[in-house]
Structures are given as C-alpha cells and as structure tokens.
Scaffold this motif. Structure first.
Motif, PDB file in Angstrom:
ATOM      1  N   ILE A   1       0.828  -1.206   0.000  1.00 40.02           N
ATOM      2  CA  ILE A   1       0.000   0.000   0.000  1.00 40.02           C
ATOM      3  C   ILE A   1       0.864   1.259   0.000  1.00 40.02           C
ATOM      4  CG2 ILE A   1      -1.782   1.282   1.268  1.00 40.02           C
ATOM      5  CD1 ILE A   1      -2.790  -1.388   2.337  1.00 40.02           C
ATOM      6  N   ASN A   2       2.027   1.194   0.674  1.00 41.49           N
ATOM      7  CA  ASN A   2       2.894   2.388   0.695  1.00 41.49           C
ATOM      8  C   ASN A   2       4.130   2.232  -0.176  1.00 41.49           C
ATOM      9  OD1 ASN A   2       4.405   0.621   2.243  1.00 41.49           O
ATOM     10  ND2 ASN A   2       4.957   2.160   3.787  1.00 41.49           N
ATOM     11  N   GLY A   3       4.144   1.208  -1.019  1.00 41.65           N
ATOM     12  CA  GLY A   3       5.209   1.076  -2.008  1.00 41.65           C
ATOM     13  C   GLY A   3       6.507   0.504  -1.494  1.00 41.65           C
ATOM     14  N   LEU A   4       6.558   0.031  -0.242  1.00 37.80           N
ATOM     15  CA  LEU A   4       7.774  -0.623   0.240  1.00 37.80           C
ATOM     16  C   LEU A   4       8.028  -1.909  -0.538  1.00 37.80           C
ATOM     17  CD1 LEU A   4       7.528  -0.116   4.105  1.00 37.80           C
ATOM     18  CD2 LEU A   4       9.152   0.961   2.536  1.00 37.80           C
ATOM     19  N   LEU A   5       6.956  -2.530  -1.005  1.00 38.31           N
ATOM     20  CA  LEU A   5       7.054  -3.663  -1.927  1.00 38.31           C
ATOM     21  C   LEU A   5       6.191  -3.363  -3.137  1.00 38.31           C
ATOM     22  CD1 LEU A   5       6.765  -6.681   0.573  1.00 38.31           C
ATOM     23  CD2 LEU A   5       8.857  -5.791  -0.482  1.00 38.31           C
ATOM     24  N   ARG A   6       6.558  -3.925  -4.280  1.00 34.93           N
ATOM     25  CA  ARG A   6       5.815  -3.710  -5.523  1.00 34.93           C
ATOM     26  C   ARG A   6       5.362  -5.060  -6.078  1.00 34.93           C
ATOM     27  NH1 ARG A   6       5.347   2.046  -6.285  1.00 34.93           N
ATOM     28  NH2 ARG A   6       7.062   2.924  -5.045  1.00 34.93           N
ATOM     29  N   PRO A   7       4.154  -5.125  -6.664  1.00 34.73           N
ATOM     30  CA  PRO A   7       3.631  -6.406  -7.138  1.00 34.73           C
ATOM     31  C   PRO A   7       4.521  -7.063  -8.197  1.00 34.73           C
ATOM     32  CG  PRO A   7       1.916  -4.709  -7.149  1.00 34.73           C
ATOM     33  CD  PRO A   7       3.217  -4.015  -6.903  1.00 34.73           C
ATOM     34  N   THR A   8       4.619  -8.382  -8.106  1.00 33.72           N
ATOM     35  CA  THR A   8       5.231  -9.147  -9.193  1.00 33.72           C
ATOM     36  C   THR A   8       4.278  -9.186 -10.377  1.00 33.72           C
ATOM     37  OG1 THR A   8       6.375 -10.510  -7.557  1.00 33.72           O
ATOM     38  CG2 THR A   8       6.272 -11.364  -9.809  1.00 33.72           C
ATOM     39  N   GLU A   9       2.987  -9.341 -10.063  1.00 36.81           N
ATOM     40  CA  GLU A   9       1.916  -9.262 -11.052  1.00 36.81           C
ATOM     41  C   GLU A   9       0.762  -8.480 -10.431  1.00 36.81           C
ATOM     42  OE1 GLU A   9       2.001 -10.337 -14.116  1.00 36.81           O
ATOM     43  OE2 GLU A   9       3.863 -11.522 -14.046  1.00 36.81           O
ATOM     44  N   GLY A  10      -0.061  -7.869 -11.273  1.00 37.25           N
ATOM     45  CA  GLY A  10      -1.228  -7.157 -10.780  1.00 37.25           C
ATOM     46  C   GLY A  10      -0.955  -5.686 -10.506  1.00 37.25           C
ATOM     47  N   THR A  11      -1.975  -5.008  -9.953  1.00 38.32           N
ATOM     48  CA  THR A  11      -1.906  -3.558  -9.798  1.00 38.32           C
ATOM     49  C   THR A  11      -2.460  -3.135  -8.444  1.00 38.32           C
ATOM     50  OG1 THR A  11      -2.309  -3.359 -12.179  1.00 38.32           O
ATOM     51  CG2 THR A  11      -2.489  -1.347 -10.877  1.00 38.32           C
ATOM     52  N   VAL A  12      -1.809  -2.145  -7.838  1.00 39.29           N
ATOM     53  CA  VAL A  12      -2.320  -1.503  -6.626  1.00 39.29           C
ATOM     54  C   VAL A  12      -2.668  -0.054  -6.979  1.00 39.29           C
ATOM     55  CG1 VAL A  12      -1.837  -0.815  -4.253  1.00 39.29           C
ATOM     56  CG2 VAL A  12      -0.900  -2.965  -5.139  1.00 39.29           C
ATOM     57  N   PHE A  13      -3.897   0.338  -6.652  1.00 39.39           N
ATOM     58  CA  PHE A  13      -4.357   1.710  -6.905  1.00 39.39           C
ATOM     59  C   PHE A  13      -4.523   2.438  -5.578  1.00 39.39           C
ATOM     60  CE2 PHE A  13      -5.936  -0.884 -10.388  1.00 39.39           C
ATOM     61  CZ  PHE A  13      -5.644  -0.130 -11.510  1.00 39.39           C
ATOM     62  N   LEU A  14      -4.083   3.688  -5.531  1.00 37.28           N
ATOM     63  CA  LEU A  14      -4.291   4.557  -4.373  1.00 37.28           C
ATOM     64  C   LEU A  14      -5.042   5.782  -4.853  1.00 37.28           C
ATOM     65  CD1 LEU A  14      -3.685   5.141  -1.364  1.00 37.28           C
ATOM     66  CD2 LEU A  14      -1.570   6.257  -2.102  1.00 37.28           C
ATOM     67  N   GLY A  15      -6.286   5.950  -4.344  1.00 36.98           N
ATOM     68  CA  GLY A  15      -7.116   7.048  -4.816  1.00 36.98           C
ATOM     69  C   GLY A  15      -7.388   6.976  -6.303  1.00 36.98           C
ATOM     70  N   GLY A  16      -7.511   5.771  -6.836  1.00 37.37           N
ATOM     71  CA  GLY A  16      -7.789   5.565  -8.246  1.00 37.37           C
ATOM     72  C   GLY A  16      -6.566   5.628  -9.145  1.00 37.37           C
ATOM     73  N   ARG A  17      -5.394   5.870  -8.565  1.00 35.01           N
ATOM     74  CA  ARG A  17      -4.157   6.030  -9.356  1.00 35.01           C
ATOM     75  C   ARG A  17      -3.277   4.802  -9.206  1.00 35.01           C
ATOM     76  NH1 ARG A  17       0.575  10.290  -7.555  1.00 35.01           N
ATOM     77  NH2 ARG A  17       2.000  10.001  -9.332  1.00 35.01           N
ATOM     78  N   ASP A  18      -2.827   4.239 -10.317  1.00 34.77           N
ATOM     79  CA  ASP A  18      -1.867   3.131 -10.286  1.00 34.77           C
ATOM     80  C   ASP A  18      -0.569   3.647  -9.674  1.00 34.77           C
ATOM     81  OD1 ASP A  18      -0.071   1.085 -10.770  1.00 34.77           O
ATOM     82  OD2 ASP A  18      -0.549   0.871 -12.897  1.00 34.77           O
ATOM     83  N   ILE A  19      -0.114   2.994  -8.568  1.00 40.37           N
ATOM     84  CA  ILE A  19       1.065   3.533  -7.876  1.00 40.37           C
ATOM     85  C   ILE A  19       2.376   2.980  -8.425  1.00 40.37           C
ATOM     86  CG2 ILE A  19      -0.258   3.910  -5.767  1.00 40.37           C
ATOM     87  CD1 ILE A  19       1.179   1.490  -4.550  1.00 40.37           C
ATOM     88  N   LYS A  20       2.295   2.211  -9.511  1.00 36.92           N
ATOM     89  CA  LYS A  20       3.527   1.738 -10.140  1.00 36.92           C
ATOM     90  C   LYS A  20       4.372   2.940 -10.557  1.00 36.92           C
ATOM     91  CE  LYS A  20       5.239  -1.145 -13.928  1.00 36.92           C
ATOM     92  NZ  LYS A  20       4.845  -1.985 -15.098  1.00 36.92           N
ATOM     93  N   GLY A  21       5.592   2.987 -10.082  1.00 38.40           N
ATOM     94  CA  GLY A  21       6.479   4.086 -10.427  1.00 38.40           C
ATOM     95  C   GLY A  21       6.363   5.297  -9.529  1.00 38.40           C
ATOM     96  N   VAL A  22       5.355   5.321  -8.643  1.00 35.43           N
ATOM     97  CA  VAL A  22       5.236   6.452  -7.713  1.00 35.43           C
ATOM     98  C   VAL A  22       6.223   6.237  -6.569  1.00 35.43           C
ATOM     99  CG1 VAL A  22       3.706   7.737  -6.178  1.00 35.43           C
ATOM    100  CG2 VAL A  22       2.796   6.708  -8.290  1.00 35.43           C
TER     101      VAL A  22
END
Length: 580
Positions: A350-371
């Motif tokens: 949720i806070n980006g300390l880990l990033r998905p191997t597959e799939g997507t995490v959204f925060l406030g509707g925004r894909d956090i990949k790369g944030v």
C-alpha cells in the motif's frame, strides 16, 4: 512440592548503570521445582529484569549495582558465568532478533546444545522432537532472517526448549504469535511443566495462561505487590484496575457484578464462569435473529484497490497470490492470520515498500507503479512491527519532527504538533532522550506517535500493541480510535484479536491464509464463526463462548466484545424482572 526451592531470591535490589532509582527493590522470592509462576505487571515494573536475574544475564550483561543473593539449582548466580547458568535456566527473549545468532534455522536450534557438547545424534533427536511439537518442521532448512517475526519467535522458543533445562523463563513469548500457534507453544510448555520443569512466564497478558498457573506475582515499581494463586488474585484484587490484560471472561464477570449480578460469577476459569452464569441468568425466549448490518460503503470510491496482485520475494517464496481487495474511507480493519500468511507483505504494497510481481495496486484511483515511496508516505503511514526498524534519530523530539520536516511543515507548527502528541502519549519526559535508550514499550509509543503526528489518511499498524501492558494497550487503541474518522482508513495487523475486538470502531476483519484472502467481512460474521475462528484463534473468543452458552436465556450468539455481552445480559435480566 519440595521444600528446597529451585530458585531462591533474597533481599535483591538492583539498579542499572546511570540510574539513581532501583529497578528492583528488596525482592524476596522462592520458586519450587515444577511450579508455574506468572510474573506480571506494568511495562517498566521490573519483570524482565527480575527474569534476567534468574539466569545471570543481570548483572553480567548489563552492569549496574546488584545487592542480595539469587540461587538457581543451588548455584549462586554471581559465582557462575552466563554460559554455565544456561544449562540450569533457559531464557526466551520477547524480541527474537535479540536472541537469534546463526543464519540457518537448524543451526540456531542446535546452537546451545553444540556449546555444551551434546552428542550429534541426541541433538538431531531433540531438534526433530521440538520442531514437530511446535509445527515448524518445514522451517528447519530456512534462513532465520528471512522468516516473519512470528516464525523467528518460534525458532527462539525452540532453541530454549531443546536445552531441557530444569527452569524455563519465557519473556512475553506469545506477543508475535497467532493464537493457534500460541496454543501449540502453551501445550508444549504445559507438558514440560507436567514433567517437572519450573516455568517462569513473564507477561502483562494473563489471558492465555491464567488458568494454568500455580502462582502469580505482580510487580509494581520494582517491588512485589501481590504473590498468590489465581483464585486469590481474583478475590483480592480488581483486575480491571491493574496494568495487566485480564482474561476476557474475567473482565466480563467484573463488569456484570457492577450491574448487580452476584460476585459468585467471578471464577478463575471460563468453564466455571459459564456454569455460574447459567445458574444466575434467568431463562427467557430464544434470542431473535439479528439481520446483518447494511454495507454503507457501496456508493463510495475505494481509497485503495488491489487487482490480481501476486508477489514473489527474490528468494523465490510466493508471498501473495491473486489478491483482490478494496479499502474504503471509514474502514477500521483488523488484518489477521497465521504467522507467515502474508499480512505484512500485503500491507507493504500500500505504501510502495514492496511492488507487485503481477497485478496492480491503486491509491485514490491512481496506479502507484512508479510512484516514489516518499510520495506515497504523505498519504500512507506505516508502523513497523519492530520499533528498532523505524527509530533512527538522535532524540525522540527529532524522531517526531522527522516526517514533518520532510513534508516541509513550518517549524512553529512542528513545535506545536510535538507538544500536543507528546502530551497525548505521555512522552514529554522522553523528548530529549535517545530512542535507543528507551524500553521496548516506550519505543513502541514513540513509533505510533511519529506516524500519527503528520496526519496520513491511511495508517497501517503492524502489531501496534505487542509487548505492551494492559493500560498501555488500551491507551494506544483509544488514541487510534480517536484518530480514525469517516475519511480515514485504519489497518491494524495483529494477532491480538481479543483486544481489537473490544474496539467500538472495528467495522471489518480480513483473514489471510497462505498468501490469499481467506475471508473478509463484518466483525460479527468473522469473529463469531466457529470454523473461521477455529483456524484463526483455535477457538471462539471467551465472550462468544459465553454468549452461545446463554442463547437459551435470550443472548445473541453474535457477540464478541465485553461491552456487547454485558449489555445483552443486562437487557435479558431487565426483561425477566419486568415479566415477574
């Protein structure tokens, strides 16, 4: 029992270096062979220090002024070194990282046996026996520092059990374990106790071992304030006024007596309590079915969304498997599951300390990949399970100011916020001290305060109340409840189901199992389900067991908190009185 104590403490007074006030003062105590003694009290009351005096860690590893005499198995602890005393008194630390010394699990469990020259075949026999009893056979070849904190705690416990010492001292050994695993540990320790091992169980939490203890010692500011049996304790003291976590059935009994029920219902075991309540609470019609609460979040947009998220650690361990979850404004969530089930791993996405191997995490509707994690931290606060992983500044004051300065909050506003939160958490006297000088409970309070001080919309607490006494636990939960509102999300990762179940804010429970979401729903559905709680907790909560036993008296079986049960029985008794 024998008249020759296995532990004898005479006129013990001890103070740590640079401390003017003794931590222990005039302690006089005898523990018999085969006795199970609970050592309890508030944080910083001297419990751990007294336990360490029993195996020589105090004063050898700490220094300080030591007056008096401690003998273990006939040996004066001042005349033996710690390694010699280790064959007489085993010690389990509350934080497994303070105990683990080798990179592999099997080597860690064998470490003490190798040091005393135990034959190889006997070492492997004992390791096999203990790992089987604790259910950790599959961890033997793992790396110790890649395990979850709960798994590490099990390894630390196993390392002490294999030594087969005549005295076993366990300092808050269940604080990082899920309930079902805790029961395995308790069963194993009970078997050792039945075979003659003396047990010193140090914990502010009486709820799991109260019924098994021969004696309970309550420490207050370094002195023994109570020394007696569990039955004596419940009749001589009001456990709710003490800084301990009392068994839930006892808290219910004391509260019910205040409503007018007879004091006969105050009993030292759940079974006796249920028996007395069934005799006292009047019979009335079957409790009506209670419809489930409507989900008011249907029209809201989720603050966090997981879509088909998988995660694999670099060592090849699959930690998350097809996670699909949504977190809504106003959620106050208990996230629980067995050790190693993926709870912390999920939260770190949720806070980006880990990033998905597959799939997507959204925060406030925004894909956090790369944030960047630094940007996500403005909205997502995270409390680490081990405070030492979070505290890094020279003083508590600087620790509290750290995130605020990162977010460019004006200095006068920072001073104002530190003043307010230090008052709230009772930290004023600690502000200019180094966090590394603080006790474990003080560190925990500082980390919680350092997260809440900058007002994140989503806050994740990983075992926020672990190792805290009853008073501090309730205070931390109260502060978190006050912080929560309809626009914020609180996620509490915890094995302490019973304490979080008492929260009036709790509105959702998520259960993890082997990297997947096993179930999620309203507390009454999850916490009152025998199958779910059998997996998660080993059994239903005591309140739920009492409520189910009184269902023919009009009590709803869908109760899980003390307040709910007391109100339900009060209504039942009022109904009976009105009918007479």
């Amino acid at each position: 029992m024998s008249h020759d104590p296995i532990i004898r403490i005479e006129n013990l007074t001890f103070s740590y270096p640079r401390m003017t006030r003794p931590v222990l003062e005039d302690i006089r105590l005898a523990i018999e062979p085969g006795e199970w003694v609970i050592l309890t009290g508030a944080n910083s009351s001297g419990k751990t220090t007294l336990g360490k005096c029993m195996n020589g860690l105090v004063p050898y590893s700490t220094g300080g002024k030591f007056r008096g005499r401690v003998t273990v198995c006939g040996d004066n602890t001042l005349h033996k070194n710690v390694s010699e005393l280790a064959v007489s008194a085993g010690f389990v630390f509350p934080n497994p990282e303070d105990q683990l010394a080798t990179p592999l699990v099997e080597d860690e469990i064998a470490f003490g046996l190798c040091n005393i020259g135990t034959p190889r075949d006997e070492i492997f026999r004992r390791i096999a026996s203990v790992t089987n009893r604790l259910g950790i056979q599959d961890l033997r070849s793992k790396a110790t520092f890649r395990l979850s904190t709960g798994q590490q705690q099990l390894i630390a416990i196993a390392s002490s059990l294999v030594m087969q010492t005549p005295v076993l001292i366990l300092d808050d050994p269940l604080s990082h374990l899920n309930q079902s695993t805790s029961e395995k540990v308790i069963r194993t320790v009970r078997d050792l106790n039945a075979a003659g091992t003396s047990i010193v169980w140090i914990s502010p939490d009486l709820s799991e071992t109260f019924e098994f203890a021969d004696r309970i010692l309550l420490l207050d500011q370094g002195r023994i304030a109570f020394n007696g049996t569990p039955r004596q304790m419940i009749h001589e003291l009001d456990l709710r006024s003490l800084p301990v976590i009392a068994p839930q059935f006892l808290e219910c009994s004391f509260a019910l007596v205040e409503t007018g029920l007879t004091a006969e219902i105050i009993q030292p075991s759940l079974e006796e309590t249920i028996d007395k309540l069934r005799r006292v609470v009047g019979r009335k019609q079957q409790a009506p079915e209670i419809p489930p609460k409507a989900d008011s979040r249907a029209a809201a947009e989720p603050m966090v969304r997981f879509t088909h998220v998988d995660f694999r650690y670099p060592n090849g361990v699959d930690a998350l498997d097809d996670i699909n979850l949504e977190f809504y404004p106003g959620d106050f969530i208990l996230l629980s599951g067995w050790n190693g089930s993926g709870k912390t791993t999920l939260a770190k996405h949720i806070n980006g300390l880990l990033r998905p191997t597959e799939g997507t995490v959204f925060l406030g509707g925004r894909d956090i990949k790369g944030v960047p994690t630094s940007e996500l931290a403005r909205k997502v606060g995270f409390l680490f399970q081990n405070p030492d992983h979070q505290l890094h500044k020279a003083t508590v004051r600087e620790e509290l100011a750290f995130s605020l300065r990162n977010f460019r909050v004006p200095e006068d506003r920072i001073t104002e916020k530190i003043e307010r939160i230090s008052e709230q958490f009772n930290l004023k006297e600690l502000l200019d001290r180094s966090p590394q000088e603080l006790s474990g409970s003080e560190k925990k309070k500082v980390t919680v305060a350092s997260v809440l001080i900058y007002d994140p919309a989503i806050v994740i607490f990983d075992e926020a109340t672990a190792n805290l006494d009853g008073k501090e636990t309730k205070n931390i939960i109260r502060i978190i409840e006050e912080y929560h509102n309809e626009n914020r999300v609180i996620i509490s990762i915890s094995h302490g189901i019973r304490m979080w179940a008492e929260s009036t804010r709790l509105n959702r429970v998520i259960i993890m199992k082997a990297g997947r979401v096993a179930d999620t729903g309203q507390p009454e559905r999850i916490l009152c389900d025998p199958e779910i709680m059998g997996y998660l907790n080993g059994k239903l909560l005591p309140v739920t067991q009492i409520a189910r036993s009184l269902s023919d008296r009009g009590c709803s079986p869908l109760l899980f908190s003390t307040a709910q049960l007391v109100e339900e029985i009060r209504k039942t008794e009022n109904h009976r009185a009105a009918a007479q």
